[in-house]
Write a protein that holds these residues in place. Structure first.
Motif, PDB file in Angstrom:
ATOM      1  N   PRO A   1       0.822  -1.227   0.000  1.00 27.70           N
ATOM      2  CA  PRO A   1       0.000   0.000   0.000  1.00 27.70           C
ATOM      3  C   PRO A   1       0.852   1.272   0.000  1.00 27.70           C
ATOM      4  O   PRO A   1       0.517   2.245  -0.692  1.00 27.70           O
ATOM      5  N   ARG A   2       1.950   1.278   0.726  1.00 25.85           N
ATOM      6  CA  ARG A   2       2.854   2.440   0.753  1.00 25.85           C
ATOM      7  C   ARG A   2       3.487   2.654  -0.624  1.00 25.85           C
ATOM      8  O   ARG A   2       3.580   3.780  -1.109  1.00 25.85           O
ATOM      9  N   TRP A   3       3.946   1.560  -1.260  1.00 28.43           N
ATOM     10  CA  TRP A   3       4.511   1.609  -2.612  1.00 28.43           C
ATOM     11  C   TRP A   3       3.478   2.201  -3.569  1.00 28.43           C
ATOM     12  O   TRP A   3       3.771   3.127  -4.324  1.00 28.43           O
ATOM     13  N   ASN A   4       2.263   1.637  -3.554  1.00 29.27           N
ATOM     14  CA  ASN A   4       1.214   2.095  -4.471  1.00 29.27           C
ATOM     15  C   ASN A   4       0.901   3.572  -4.282  1.00 29.27           C
ATOM     16  O   ASN A   4       0.746   4.307  -5.262  1.00 29.27           O
ATOM     17  N   ALA A   5       0.817   4.015  -3.044  1.00 33.65           N
ATOM     18  CA  ALA A   5       0.514   5.422  -2.774  1.00 33.65           C
ATOM     19  C   ALA A   5       1.634   6.330  -3.289  1.00 33.65           C
ATOM     20  O   ALA A   5       1.375   7.386  -3.866  1.00 33.65           O
ATOM     21  N   MET A   6       2.874   5.888  -3.087  1.00 29.95           N
ATOM     22  CA  MET A   6       4.007   6.706  -3.535  1.00 29.95           C
ATOM     23  C   MET A   6       4.033   6.790  -5.075  1.00 29.95           C
ATOM     24  O   MET A   6       4.233   7.867  -5.636  1.00 29.95           O
ATOM     25  N   VAL A   7       3.799   5.661  -5.724  1.00 30.99           N
ATOM     26  CA  VAL A   7       3.754   5.665  -7.195  1.00 30.99           C
ATOM     27  C   VAL A   7       2.657   6.606  -7.676  1.00 30.99           C
ATOM     28  O   VAL A   7       2.873   7.419  -8.584  1.00 30.99           O
TER      29      VAL A   7
ATOM     30  N   TRP B   1       6.015  -0.526 -12.639  1.00 31.02           N
ATOM     31  CA  TRP B   1       6.430  -1.679 -13.437  1.00 31.02           C
ATOM     32  C   TRP B   1       6.840  -2.810 -12.501  1.00 31.02           C
ATOM     33  O   TRP B   1       7.436  -2.576 -11.444  1.00 31.02           O
ATOM     34  N   ILE B   2       6.540  -4.018 -12.921  1.00 32.92           N
ATOM     35  CA  ILE B   2       6.984  -5.213 -12.206  1.00 32.92           C
ATOM     36  C   ILE B   2       8.011  -5.882 -13.114  1.00 32.92           C
ATOM     37  O   ILE B   2       7.692  -6.272 -14.238  1.00 32.92           O
ATOM     38  N   ALA B   3       9.231  -6.000 -12.636  1.00 31.21           N
ATOM     39  CA  ALA B   3      10.320  -6.590 -13.424  1.00 31.21           C
ATOM     40  C   ALA B   3      10.591  -8.002 -12.928  1.00 31.21           C
ATOM     41  O   ALA B   3      10.769  -8.223 -11.728  1.00 31.21           O
TER      42      ALA B   3
ATOM     43  N   GLY C   1       3.160  10.825 -13.531  1.00 34.44           N
ATOM     44  CA  GLY C   1       3.336  11.918 -14.481  1.00 34.44           C
ATOM     45  C   GLY C   1       4.616  12.709 -14.269  1.00 34.44           C
ATOM     46  O   GLY C   1       4.868  13.675 -14.982  1.00 34.44           O
ATOM     47  N   ARG C   2       5.406  12.335 -13.291  1.00 33.94           N
ATOM     48  CA  ARG C   2       6.669  13.026 -13.018  1.00 33.94           C
ATOM     49  C   ARG C   2       7.818  12.200 -13.599  1.00 33.94           C
ATOM     50  O   ARG C   2       7.653  11.023 -13.897  1.00 33.94           O
ATOM     51  N   PRO C   3       9.002  12.770 -13.739  1.00 34.00           N
ATOM     52  CA  PRO C   3      10.123  12.035 -14.339  1.00 34.00           C
ATOM     53  C   PRO C   3      10.785  11.065 -13.348  1.00 34.00           C
ATOM     54  O   PRO C   3      11.961  11.187 -13.001  1.00 34.00           O
ATOM     55  N   VAL C   4       9.992  10.107 -12.900  1.00 36.50           N
ATOM     56  CA  VAL C   4      10.492   9.049 -12.011  1.00 36.50           C
ATOM     57  C   VAL C   4       9.797   7.746 -12.391  1.00 36.50           C
ATOM     58  O   VAL C   4       8.607   7.744 -12.714  1.00 36.50           O
TER      59      VAL C   4
END
Length: 165
Positions: free
Chosen positions: A64-70, A103-105, A75-78
């Motif tokens: 959930p923390r990952w998803n929120a941060m993404v 992305w999932i690698a 739309g930003r250069p990250v």
């Protein structure tokens, strides 16, 4: 398969201020059709690499923390890339019940895990737009301000090293 243990880390392959080791993933999920996960293709974007596994309780807890941060940096250069060495079918099934943004690698041959010296998960690496390692930490220690600083190409505050889950 490399045994990823929840134990002390030994990421000897990573040095802050040095070029990031190669990304050698066979497959990308949730990426645009022509997307490539290598440093020449990602040049100009900050990159947050999250090493994880489905069996890793702290990794699953961080989703959930990952998803929120993404989502907050959409739309930003990250580019956020979650890297695992697990089977593609297992990951596809896992994502149905535990959606992950970014992305999932899939690193089935564990070449990227090896290049980064990953011995435990979760593990987060921040790479600037020039492909230089700027921090080795845990997602738990990463803030939006850190991602903003990474995107801006400024020096990051010292971030705590990842700790065993």
């Amino acid at each position: 398969m490399l045994a990823l243990l929840l134990a002390p880390l030994a990421a000897a392959a990573l040095t802050i201020g040095q070029p990031a080791p190669p990304l050698s993933v066979r497959q990308l999920l949730q990426a645009p059709p022509a997307a490539v996960a290598n440093w020449p293709a990602l040049r100009g974007k900050a990159v947050v690499l999250g090493f994880w596994a489905t069996w890793c309780t702290p990794c699953v807890a961080q989703i959930p923390r990952w998803n929120a941060m993404v989502e907050r940096h959409k739309g930003r250069p990250v580019q956020f890339i979650a890297i695992t060495s697990e089977d593609p079918d297992l990951i596809a099934g896992f994502l149905e019940t535990h959606p992950m943004a970014g992305w999932i690698a899939l690193d089935a041959e564990e070449r990227t895990l090896s290049a980064y010296g990953i011995e435990s998960v979760p593990f987060t690496v921040l790479v600037d737009a020039k492909g230089v390692v700027q921090a080795v930490t845990s997602l738990d220690h990463l803030t939006d301000a850190d991602v903003n600083t990474l995107i801006a190409g400024r020096e990051l505050r010292p971030l705590p090293q990842p700790s065993p889950g």
